[in-house]
Design a protein around this motif. Structure first.
Motif, PDB file in Angstrom:
ATOM      1  N   LEU A  58       0.699  -1.256   0.123  1.00  0.00           N
ATOM      2  CA  LEU A  58      -0.049  -0.223  -0.063  1.00  0.00           C
ATOM      3  C   LEU A  58       0.885   1.292  -0.028  1.00  0.00           C
ATOM      4  O   LEU A  58       0.726   2.295  -0.695  1.00  0.00           O
ATOM      5  CB  LEU A  58      -0.895  -0.131   1.367  1.00  0.00           C
ATOM      6  CG  LEU A  58      -2.274   0.462   1.319  1.00  0.00           C
ATOM      7  CD1 LEU A  58      -3.067  -0.200  -0.064  1.00  0.00           C
ATOM      8  CD2 LEU A  58      -2.936   0.122   2.469  1.00  0.00           C
TER       9      LEU A  58
ATOM     10  N   ALA B   5       2.133   1.859  -3.442  1.00  0.00           N
ATOM     11  CA  ALA B   5       0.928   1.868  -4.701  1.00  0.00           C
ATOM     12  C   ALA B   5       1.034   3.048  -5.596  1.00  0.00           C
ATOM     13  O   ALA B   5       0.984   2.477  -6.773  1.00  0.00           O
ATOM     14  CB  ALA B   5      -0.519   1.839  -3.762  1.00  0.00           C
TER      15      ALA B   5
ATOM     16  N   GLN C 270       3.348  -1.164  -8.737  1.00  0.00           N
ATOM     17  CA  GLN C 270       2.400  -2.300  -8.349  1.00  0.00           C
ATOM     18  C   GLN C 270       3.278  -3.761  -8.515  1.00  0.00           C
ATOM     19  O   GLN C 270       2.858  -4.704  -8.081  1.00  0.00           O
ATOM     20  CB  GLN C 270       1.271  -2.486  -9.535  1.00  0.00           C
ATOM     21  CG  GLN C 270       0.594  -1.301  -9.631  1.00  0.00           C
ATOM     22  CD  GLN C 270      -0.312  -1.005  -8.446  1.00  0.00           C
ATOM     23  OE1 GLN C 270      -1.288  -1.930  -8.248  1.00  0.00           O
ATOM     24  NE2 GLN C 270      -0.309  -0.055  -7.845  1.00  0.00           N
TER      25      GLN C 270
ATOM     26  N   ALA D 284      -3.048  -3.383  -4.744  1.00  0.00           N
ATOM     27  CA  ALA D 284      -3.297  -2.010  -3.908  1.00  0.00           C
ATOM     28  C   ALA D 284      -3.257  -1.030  -4.748  1.00  0.00           C
ATOM     29  O   ALA D 284      -2.425  -0.751  -5.777  1.00  0.00           O
ATOM     30  CB  ALA D 284      -1.903  -1.881  -2.906  1.00  0.00           C
ATOM     31  N   SER D 285      -4.226  -0.319  -4.772  1.00  0.00           N
ATOM     32  CA  SER D 285      -4.293   0.590  -5.636  1.00  0.00           C
ATOM     33  C   SER D 285      -4.273   2.162  -4.688  1.00  0.00           C
ATOM     34  O   SER D 285      -4.545   2.398  -3.716  1.00  0.00           O
ATOM     35  CB  SER D 285      -5.680   0.841  -6.290  1.00  0.00           C
ATOM     36  OG  SER D 285      -6.701   1.334  -5.635  1.00  0.00           O
TER      37      SER D 285
END
Ligand code: G6P
Length: 607
Positions: A194, A197, A201, A238-239
């Protein structure tokens, strides 16, 4: 507990390091700091308190450089002062650390005896000095780290910068998580995917004992024996957007309102709608032989475990022990070979729960993990991985993860009952049908947000609040009290309704609000009797029930909160909503920091 990040890049890193810290502030927010390498110097900026203070420091006194490390702290050793803030540094080396160096006292003594000056009270600073001493004696960064790592006991994730090597950082992990992120001509270290992020990625998860040298061109990873190893690179889900607040005032509020969606999302991987059956993830373990279940967790996850005990025992008739993780190993639990040990954790990294998992593993248990972070240590060490699909939970007080844990545990309890021949096909279909009602019922519960916000003004002035519940509503009473304590700093206790007369009833007067969680049903009458004992002593009740329950017992209450009428199986999921909202709005009335309450951290990776 503490977040770390490192960047070896080809453009300035300070802003990106701070942005990474923002994404990890939920891990701790006692102090923060960065250190870059610029013009042959270590440039260190630190500030106590929230990250905003560091942002001020850096804006007044910028830190240039294309390489750097950063840290957000949850204090263990030493007060949350600037001197104790990371990075810790010598002339040659700067270091950030998440975890605890248990043998720091003898190491510190050795360094002091050696004439070195340590400036902080932390355990972490000794590691910076140990590495620095090797460098000063002519070792390469790699050799310095190789010499020092075996001397450290406890848990650590480290990122180390070397003044004379502005092209590399070294990361190491044992017991605390650390990932390597791969970018275009840049490489990163971070406590979790995260944090990285917005940067990348492409993530490799370091294994226990691994250490890694990262440069602009990538990473060379070594295991604990210093043998070069490959760790697979996966694309993290995780974005950057998933950690935004959107239109909500707080993450906690957003996460409470996400519950219908994430519970539906979670259920969709455990229920097969074509024939209304339970569909567990594929695993090769025969659960029909399980004769005993041990569930271990901390905090809110522990209360999910307590609710699940009712389901496992009721559906599958399997005896269940439930323990808080910090107590579990120390009571020398009896673990029969082949028992099922379940670990429930949002983060999958909580140190006490992870240690309990490892204890059960060496004691012949089948290891199940109900976790929200599928790449976490618990997820990777489990035999049965049962993911919740709550998405990133940022608010320190857990909400949506709890709802999803309950959804998974209800499905697992029914699955076990089917496997053990204790649940017929029709009963299984009924369970599925009830679980499928949960998202709509959660929405209906959330519709009462405004009423609950209005009611928070009645709770906010209280010094003490009591929560009462019976059966599966008892853990909810505990959870309600925990939520209120955590974010509003009002002293609260959860009690089994029937147990109140054995002590807490002495606290009752007109100043102590008593929140009674009592859906109508077989236990309702009994709880209402306990409620009347409170009323008879001038106590002020907030009754949370459905229309039928309120009709029967709502008169004379200070306030009532109406929940939809739901099947008892999903009542714990639905009734969690009003206790979450009541704590949330009370904290808002009091003006506390809802998402980052004092002294707490989201992920507690020390014992
Ligand atoms: C901390 C958090 C709680 C959480 C507990 C267990 O205390 O503040 O919200 O319930 O840890 O965390 P886990 O990640 O294991 O569920």
């Amino acid at each position: 507990m503490c977040g770390i990040i490192g960047i070896v890049g080809d453009e300035p890193v300070a802003d990106r390091l701070i942005d990474g810290l923002k994404r990890m502030e939920y891990r701790g927010y006692d102090s923060a700091g960065i250190c870059t390498i610029s013009n042959g110097r270590l440039v260190r900026r630190r500030a106590e308190g929230k990250l905003a203070n560091l942002v001020d420091v850096v804006s007044q006194d910028p830190a240039g450089g294309n390489i750097g490390i950063a840290h957000t702290r949850w204090a263990t050793h030493g007060a949350p002062t600037t001197t104790n803030a990371h990075p810790h540094a010598t002339e040659h080396v700067a270091l950030v650390h998440n975890g605890i160096i248990e043998n720091f006292k003898p190491l510190r003594k050795e360094l002091l005896d050696d004439g070195r000056r340590l400036e902080s009270e932390t355990d972490s600073e000794v590691v910076a000095h140990l590495v620095s001493r090797e460098i000063e004696n002519g070792a390469s960064p790699q050799d310095a780290v190789k010499t020092v790592l075996p001397r450290l006991r406890g848990a650590f994730a480290l990122a180390i910068a070397f003044r004379d090597h502005p092209d590399l950082l070294i990361g190491a992990r044992l017991g605390s998580p650390l990932v390597v992120g791969y970018g275009e001509g840049e490489t990163f270290l971070g406590s979790d995917a995260l944090a990285l992020a917005p940067l990348t990625q492409e993530i490799a998860y370091l294994e226990e004992g691994d250490w890694a040298v990262i440069t602009c061109d990538g990473a060379t990873i070594y295991d604990s024996e210093h043998v070069e190893v490959d760790r697979s690179i996966s694309t993290s889900g995780a974005s950057a957007a998933s950690v935004e607040k959107g239109n909500y005032r707080h993450y906690m509020q957003k996460e409470i309102f996400e519950q219908p969606t994430v519970v539906a999302q979670t259920l969709s991987s455990y229920l097969r709608l074509s024939d209304n059956s339970i569909a567990m993830p594929q695993f090769d373990i025969d659960l029909s032989a399980v004769g005993r279940i041990t569930i271990v967790a901390c905090g809110t996850s522990f209360y999910a475990a307590m609710v699940a005990k009712y389901w496992f025992e009721q559906f599958a008739r399997v005896p269940v022990d439930v323990d808080v993780a910090s107590e579990f190993r120390y009571r020398e639990p009896v673990l029969e070979e082949g028992g099922l040990a379940l670990f429930i954790s949002q983060s999958g990294e909580t140190a006490d729960t992870l240690a309990a998992l490892r204890h059960c593993k060496v004691n012949g248990q089948i290891i199940g993990a109900v976790v929200n972070v599928p790449t976490s240590s618990m997820a990777r060490e489990a035999d049965l991985l049962l993911p919740t699909h709550a998405g990133p939970e940022i608010g320190v007080a857990s909400t949506k993860a709890f709802a999803c844990q309950l959804a998974v545990l209800a499905a697992l309890a029914a699955h076990l009952a089917v496997k053990k021949g204790r649940m017929s096909r029709e009963e299984e279909q009924e369970v599925v049908a009830h679980l499928l009602e949960a998202p709509a019922a959660l929405n209906a519960a959330l519709d009462h947000d405004d009423d609950i916000a209005a009611m928070a003004h009645l709770i906010a002035p209280a010094r003490d609040v009591l929560y009462l519940g019976r059966g599966p509503d008892f853990p909810l009473a505990l959870e309600g009290a925990l939520k209120l304590k955590e974010i509003s700093y009002i002293h609260a206790e959860g009690y089994a309704s029937g147990e109140m007369k054995h002590g807490p009833i002495a606290l009752i007067d007109e100043h102590v609000p008593v929140i009674v969680i009592a859906p109508s049903g077989p236990l309702f009458e009994k709880t209402v009797s306990n409620m009347q004992e409170v009323q008879a002593r001038g106590g002020k009740i907030v009754l949370i029930s459905d229309a039928e329950g309120l009709e029967e017992a709502g008169d004379g209450c200070m306030a009532t909160i109406e929940m939809p009428k739901v099947h008892p199986l999903i009542a714990p999921l639905v009734y969690a909503v009003p206790v979450q909202l009541l704590a949330y709005h009370t904290a808002c009335v009091k003006g506390t920091d809802v998402d980052q309450p004092r002294n707490l951290a989201k992920s507690v990776t020390v014992e």
